[in-house]
Motif scaffolding. Structure first.
Motif, PDB file in Angstrom:
ATOM      1  N   GLY A  59     -49.714  37.464  44.259  1.00 28.20           N
ATOM      2  CA  GLY A  59     -48.507  36.769  43.842  1.00 28.20           C
ATOM      3  C   GLY A  59     -47.387  37.715  43.488  1.00 28.20           C
ATOM      4  O   GLY A  59     -46.873  38.458  44.327  1.00 28.20           O
ATOM      5  N   ILE A  60     -47.019  37.739  42.211  1.00 33.39           N
ATOM      6  CA  ILE A  60     -45.853  38.488  41.767  1.00 33.39           C
ATOM      7  C   ILE A  60     -46.133  39.992  41.706  1.00 33.39           C
ATOM      8  O   ILE A  60     -45.258  40.803  42.021  1.00 33.39           O
ATOM      9  CB  ILE A  60     -45.390  37.977  40.402  1.00 33.39           C
ATOM     10  CG1 ILE A  60     -45.146  36.450  40.456  1.00 33.39           C
ATOM     11  CG2 ILE A  60     -44.125  38.687  39.951  1.00 33.39           C
ATOM     12  CD1 ILE A  60     -44.208  36.008  41.553  1.00 33.39           C
ATOM     13  N   HIS A 213     -48.970  33.487  35.740  1.00 32.14           N
ATOM     14  CA  HIS A 213     -47.518  33.630  35.908  1.00 32.14           C
ATOM     15  C   HIS A 213     -46.814  32.514  35.135  1.00 32.14           C
ATOM     16  O   HIS A 213     -46.285  32.751  34.069  1.00 32.14           O
ATOM     17  CB  HIS A 213     -47.122  33.645  37.383  1.00 32.14           C
ATOM     18  CG  HIS A 213     -45.661  33.918  37.605  1.00 32.14           C
ATOM     19  ND1 HIS A 213     -45.046  35.066  37.160  1.00 32.14           N
ATOM     20  CD2 HIS A 213     -44.701  33.194  38.225  1.00 32.14           C
ATOM     21  CE1 HIS A 213     -43.766  35.039  37.487  1.00 32.14           C
ATOM     22  NE2 HIS A 213     -43.533  33.913  38.128  1.00 32.14           N
ATOM     23  N   GLN A 229     -37.432  29.941  36.406  1.00 31.12           N
ATOM     24  CA  GLN A 229     -37.751  31.101  37.238  1.00 31.12           C
ATOM     25  C   GLN A 229     -36.522  31.614  37.981  1.00 31.12           C
ATOM     26  O   GLN A 229     -35.672  30.839  38.425  1.00 31.12           O
ATOM     27  CB  GLN A 229     -38.877  30.766  38.219  1.00 31.12           C
ATOM     28  CG  GLN A 229     -40.188  30.427  37.496  1.00 31.12           C
ATOM     29  CD  GLN A 229     -41.402  30.581  38.366  1.00 31.12           C
ATOM     30  OE1 GLN A 229     -41.692  31.654  38.866  1.00 31.12           O
ATOM     31  NE2 GLN A 229     -42.156  29.496  38.545  1.00 31.12           N
ATOM     32  N   ARG A 231     -35.263  34.248  41.108  1.00 36.94           N
ATOM     33  CA  ARG A 231     -35.685  34.906  42.331  1.00 36.94           C
ATOM     34  C   ARG A 231     -34.831  36.162  42.524  1.00 36.94           C
ATOM     35  O   ARG A 231     -33.631  36.160  42.257  1.00 36.94           O
ATOM     36  CB  ARG A 231     -35.521  33.964  43.510  1.00 36.94           C
ATOM     37  CG  ARG A 231     -36.339  34.391  44.716  1.00 36.94           C
ATOM     38  CD  ARG A 231     -36.993  33.205  45.394  1.00 36.94           C
ATOM     39  NE  ARG A 231     -37.829  33.684  46.501  1.00 36.94           N
ATOM     40  CZ  ARG A 231     -39.077  34.106  46.329  1.00 36.94           C
ATOM     41  NH1 ARG A 231     -39.622  34.100  45.140  1.00 36.94           N
ATOM     42  NH2 ARG A 231     -39.781  34.535  47.369  1.00 36.94           N
ATOM     43  N   THR A 273     -34.320  30.177  40.959  1.00 41.21           N
ATOM     44  CA  THR A 273     -35.075  29.644  42.079  1.00 41.21           C
ATOM     45  C   THR A 273     -34.583  28.242  42.418  1.00 41.21           C
ATOM     46  O   THR A 273     -34.398  27.406  41.547  1.00 41.21           O
ATOM     47  CB  THR A 273     -36.580  29.601  41.749  1.00 41.21           C
ATOM     48  OG1 THR A 273     -37.011  30.925  41.412  1.00 41.21           O
ATOM     49  CG2 THR A 273     -37.386  29.106  42.932  1.00 41.21           C
ATOM     50  N   THR A 302     -39.282  38.449  45.133  1.00 43.14           N
ATOM     51  CA  THR A 302     -40.187  38.076  44.048  1.00 43.14           C
ATOM     52  C   THR A 302     -39.491  37.076  43.142  1.00 43.14           C
ATOM     53  O   THR A 302     -38.318  36.737  43.354  1.00 43.14           O
ATOM     54  CB  THR A 302     -40.595  39.324  43.245  1.00 43.14           C
ATOM     55  OG1 THR A 302     -41.675  38.975  42.355  1.00 43.14           O
ATOM     56  CG2 THR A 302     -39.429  39.869  42.424  1.00 43.14           C
ATOM     57  N   GLN A 303     -40.201  36.587  42.140  1.00 48.81           N
ATOM     58  CA  GLN A 303     -39.550  35.765  41.139  1.00 48.81           C
ATOM     59  C   GLN A 303     -40.223  35.962  39.795  1.00 48.81           C
ATOM     60  O   GLN A 303     -41.391  36.331  39.708  1.00 48.81           O
ATOM     61  CB  GLN A 303     -39.486  34.305  41.538  1.00 48.81           C
ATOM     62  CG  GLN A 303     -40.771  33.555  41.691  1.00 48.81           C
ATOM     63  CD  GLN A 303     -40.495  32.134  42.187  1.00 48.81           C
ATOM     64  OE1 GLN A 303     -39.623  31.897  43.027  1.00 48.81           O
ATOM     65  NE2 GLN A 303     -41.220  31.180  41.665  1.00 48.81           N
ATOM     66  N   SER A 413     -41.463  26.188  41.360  1.00 47.60           N
ATOM     67  CA  SER A 413     -42.520  26.058  42.369  1.00 47.60           C
ATOM     68  C   SER A 413     -41.914  26.206  43.766  1.00 47.60           C
ATOM     69  O   SER A 413     -40.778  25.795  44.012  1.00 47.60           O
ATOM     70  CB  SER A 413     -43.211  24.698  42.264  1.00 47.60           C
ATOM     71  OG  SER A 413     -43.889  24.565  41.041  1.00 47.60           O
ATOM     72  N   ARG A 414     -42.695  26.797  44.679  1.00 46.14           N
ATOM     73  CA  ARG A 414     -42.238  26.989  46.049  1.00 46.14           C
ATOM     74  C   ARG A 414     -43.364  26.627  47.017  1.00 46.14           C
ATOM     75  O   ARG A 414     -44.535  26.839  46.727  1.00 46.14           O
ATOM     76  CB  ARG A 414     -41.777  28.430  46.288  1.00 46.14           C
ATOM     77  CG  ARG A 414     -40.605  28.853  45.417  1.00 46.14           C
ATOM     78  CD  ARG A 414     -40.200  30.306  45.639  1.00 46.14           C
ATOM     79  NE  ARG A 414     -39.776  30.547  46.998  1.00 46.14           N
ATOM     80  CZ  ARG A 414     -40.417  31.336  47.871  1.00 46.14           C
ATOM     81  NH1 ARG A 414     -41.540  31.963  47.509  1.00 46.14           N
ATOM     82  NH2 ARG A 414     -39.954  31.505  49.083  1.00 46.14           N
ATOM     83  N   ASP A 423     -45.736  29.433  45.239  1.00 49.80           N
ATOM     84  CA  ASP A 423     -45.591  29.851  43.840  1.00 49.80           C
ATOM     85  C   ASP A 423     -45.791  28.653  42.919  1.00 49.80           C
ATOM     86  O   ASP A 423     -45.350  27.541  43.221  1.00 49.80           O
ATOM     87  CB  ASP A 423     -44.205  30.453  43.590  1.00 49.80           C
ATOM     88  CG  ASP A 423     -44.019  31.792  44.278  1.00 49.80           C
ATOM     89  OD1 ASP A 423     -44.858  32.680  44.063  1.00 49.80           O
ATOM     90  OD2 ASP A 423     -43.035  31.957  45.027  1.00 49.80           O
ATOM     91  N   ASN A 424     -46.438  28.918  41.762  1.00 53.84           N
ATOM     92  CA  ASN A 424     -46.658  27.871  40.782  1.00 53.84           C
ATOM     93  C   ASN A 424     -45.408  27.700  39.915  1.00 53.84           C
ATOM     94  O   ASN A 424     -44.444  28.442  40.102  1.00 53.84           O
ATOM     95  CB  ASN A 424     -47.909  28.203  39.942  1.00 53.84           C
ATOM     96  CG  ASN A 424     -47.696  29.384  39.000  1.00 53.84           C
ATOM     97  OD1 ASN A 424     -46.828  30.211  39.198  1.00 53.84           O
ATOM     98  ND2 ASN A 424     -48.494  29.466  37.970  1.00 53.84           N
TER      99      ASN A 424
END
Length: 436
Positions: A59-60, A213, A229, A231, A273, A302-303, A413-414, A423-424
């Motif tokens: 993830g991140i 995260h 969040q 980005r 985001t 990233t975010q 979220s993505r 992404d959560n």
């Protein structure tokens, strides 16, 4: 669009959980914070297990700029203004301890660790520079103001923190995971008390640490109100100058710089985001203007989870839960914040007092200006009559043309074009109309 860390590192692969197990401490989330918690607890002789829904550091963590510094923008003047000198002092001390822990561990780990000075600069605000310097003098830190830096633009001034560091985070993790109990491709679907339910087994634990995260439990802690969040983007240039340090603009939408190997990493293009921002185009335009003879070797995005007051939430998940802990909201400073989390939570799960717990308590006041901004964004998004909707809390998703994803501006979220979660805090895939 892999980061330079992913291209130059090889992490081990772990099996999925296929049966019921018991453990003293369960860690949910296999990024840097979770792995450091696993490492610290194992070193302390505590039986612990880590589970990751995908692959560790997928993830991140793999997309950081990997600056290890206790200088988190111009934060110390803000901490003194919103809290007090003692809080600012404790915040600095714990991050300096985190830096020191990295320095010790990296002596025996091949991870391209380098000691570097860190600089937070302002393009046009001398007053901010002086205010931050004054704040640091109040807490007894020997920072100094620099009037020029080796970057292709002039500045109003910069505050220098000497003897900070940078490294390759994935090589570091590869060097510390040997002997740790880790399960990959093991998503926690539900928590019943301190029992975690996965697709192929239950994990009965005495205590649980959530390092996912963005925390995935909505009914406790109000993290959907306390976090949003951001980005951001990074390009890595070949044939660029050696800047011999780490540099970051104090402005949220400014640029950051550091070298790695023969590359110059430039970060920026920030935006919330789900909103519009400078993204890669801003960085590419900068590179064309100031480094016209350089080539872009890598690029990645990233975010980051942003808190209401710029301080991470590390400690008890909420005032109403027991034996449940969290580490989140690192505000773009995930390297030191991950180590702070491990050091702090390792004490808390063992019932030890920690002098820094009060600073990072997730139960501290949420009455900050950012709360109103988060609430407004959520209300406006919920009222937007569009589809698809985010499965996390029903907010409208927006199509991200640059990265070909569905993004949520409420909580970040993505989802991929086909609905697969990227992404959560959402915990499942997006069900798109017409997709079976």
């Amino acid at each position: 669009m892999n980061s330079v860390w992913k291209e130059k590192s090889h992490l081990p692969i772990y099996n999925s959980l296929e049966h019921d197990i018991k453990t003293e401490v369960l860690i949910i989330g296999g990024g840097l914070a979770g792995i450091l918690c696993n490492y610290m607890l194992t070193q302390a002789g505590i039986d612990c297990v880590l589970v990751e829904a995908d692959r560790i550091c997928s993830g991140i963590t793999k997309n950081t700029t990997a600056k290890i510094t206790s200088q988190h923008g111009f934060i110390f003047d803000k901490l003194i203004s919103e809290f007090d000198v003692e809080t600012a002092t404790l915040y600095l001390k714990t991050n300096e301890e985190a830096l020191g822990k990295y320095r010790t561990l990296c002596k025996t780990v091949d991870c391209d660790f380098e000691e570097k000075d860190n600089y937070v600069y302002s393009i046009d605000d001398t007053q901010k520079v002086q205010q931050e310097l004054t704040a640091l003098h109040k807490i007894g830190f020997p920072a100094q103001v620099i009037n020029s830096i080796p970057l292709p633009f002039s500045i109003a001034g910069a505050v220098k923190f000497p003897h900070q560091a940078q490294f390759n985070p994935l090589k570091f993790i590869s060097g510390i995971v040997d002997g740790l109990s880790i399960y990959e491709k093991t998503a926690v679907r539900e928590l019943i008390g301190t029992t975690a339910i996965t697709d192929h087994g239950k994990i009965k634990a005495n205590k649980i640490i959530v390092t996912t995260h963005f925390p995935f439990l909505n009914k406790h802690g109000s993290y959907f109100l306390k976090l949003y969040q951001h980005r951001s983007y990074v390009i890595a240039l070949e044939n660029a100058p050696y800047v011999n340090g780490m540099y970051v603009d104090e402005a949220q939408k400014g640029l950051s710089f550091r070298n790695y190997d023969n590359l110059l990493l430039i970060g920026g293009g920030d935006h919330r985001t789900g909103k519009q921002g400078g993204n890669f185009a801003e960085l590419e335009d900068f590179a064309k203007r100031y480094y016209p003879n350089c080539n872009i070797k890598y690029r990645w995005a990233t975010q980051d989870c942003m808190t209401l007051d710029s301080v991470p939430y590390i400690g008890a998940y909420s005032a109403s839960t027991s034996n449940l802990y969290v580490a989140t909201g690192f505000n773009k400073w995930g390297m030191t914040s991950s180590m702070v989390s491990a050091l702090l939570l390792c004490d808390l799960v063992q019932g030890k007092e920690n002098p820094y717990a009060c600073v990072f308590s997730p139960s501290r006041t949420i009455l900050r200006p950012q709360l109103a901004a988060n609430a407004f964004e959520a209300v406006m998004n919920l009222l937007t009559p569009t589809v698809p909707r985010c499965p996390h809390m029903g907010c409208a998703l927006k199509w991200n043309k640059l990265e070909h994803s569905w993004d949520c501006s409420c909580h970040g979220s993505r989802f991929a074009k086909d609905g697969k979660i990227i992404d959560n805090p959402a915990t499942g895939d997006l069900k798109l109309k017409g997709k079976k």
